[in-house]
Design an enzyme around this catalytic site. Sequence first.
Site, PDB file in Angstrom:
ATOM      1  N   HIS A   1       0.842  -1.203   0.000  1.00  0.00           N
ATOM      2  CA  HIS A   1       0.000   0.000   0.000  1.00  0.00           C
ATOM      3  C   HIS A   1       0.875   1.251   0.000  1.00  0.00           C
ATOM      4  CE1 HIS A   1      -3.912  -2.067   0.849  1.00  0.00           C
ATOM      5  NE2 HIS A   1      -3.079  -2.983   1.271  1.00  0.00           N
TER       6      HIS A   1
ATOM      7  N   TYR B   1       4.194  -6.776  10.052  1.00  0.00           N
ATOM      8  CA  TYR B   1       4.055  -5.318  10.070  1.00  0.00           C
ATOM      9  C   TYR B   1       5.186  -4.701  10.875  1.00  0.00           C
ATOM     10  CZ  TYR B   1      -0.797  -5.548   8.346  1.00  0.00           C
ATOM     11  OH  TYR B   1      -1.924  -5.751   7.600  1.00  0.00           O
TER      12      TYR B   1
END
Length: 360
Positions: A66, A331
């Site tokens: 993203h 993450y």
Amino acid sequence: MHDPDTSSRPSGNGARWALIGTAVAVAAGAYAYVGGWLSPQRLTPDRLVDDFQQAAGDHPGFRRNHAKGVCVTGYFEGNGNATAFSTAPVFAAGRTPVVGRFAIPGGNPYAPDSSVPIRSMALRFSLANGQQWRTGMNSMPVFPVATPQAFQAQMDANRKDPETGKPDPAKLAAFFAAHPETAAFRAWAKTARPSASFVTERYYGLNAFHFIDADGARHAVRWRMVPEASDAGAAPANDNYLIGDLHRRLAQAPARWRLLVTLADPGDPTDDATRTWPANRRTIDAGVLVLEHEQPQDSGPCRDVNFDPTVLPAGIAISDDPLLAARSAVYADSHLRRTREEARVPGAASTADAGMESAR
């Protein structure tokens, strides 16, 4: 809804799967690793991130997934309807500040907005008691696979052949045959088209969570954001229209979504993001998300936020979905790599890894 031809001979529909499947692989690639789930000889966080960089090119300081996005700010107006199921103060009547981010899948910050039909919404709710709720959502109603192992197989099947620059159709066919759980996602992908606006999209949490009430009872839930706007129209014929559309809309009025929370019945799966729950399950309107301002991702308040979906306030807990722990682990690894790059490259555009959010 499953077309058997796509499993045996990935031609037109198979090519569409390859395009969208590759985008999802990049958007949710962080799902594929968590310690002990995959052999360290085959995959580590560093090697996984290297694969994403290879696919998208080298873009220091940008998030690996993203990469192209925009910061947004606003608030969530709780209405009290969910307080019987969760003690989290965000659901009480009143406002909670929100920092968020819209994005498209992929590690290329210069990718055309129309390259994939998936959009993502990532949010951080800052509660009055100092706790946070972070969530990453995507505009697809189901995830392709249910486990990190299956996701690794998906990534392998979608890896481009150096000679053709495309995934190997035989590998795609073999993956489909081995993973019939992809049918629901593939059915959605056949008709999905890139939208002209972030503001008119529905965003699904995909994974199950638990709400915890005042008595300590747990309630399995999924949530989604449903927009009040519905006038997206066809995507323009240019590469960069989503942020401009968002800027124009917010200059006229705030954008609004209803937060709808669906309660599971006994027996509904909480560990499988490829399976939806029956439409007759009880759904609660928990309040409205209001986004008022947008800012560039390299200087806005979402820049350094890791939208880890396991960052939860008291009153919300993770489920047994195996993808959640995997998302959190990678993450963190991806965010660490980004911050190291930022330290070495002064002035680089900097964003925290939001993942799928996914994909958020």
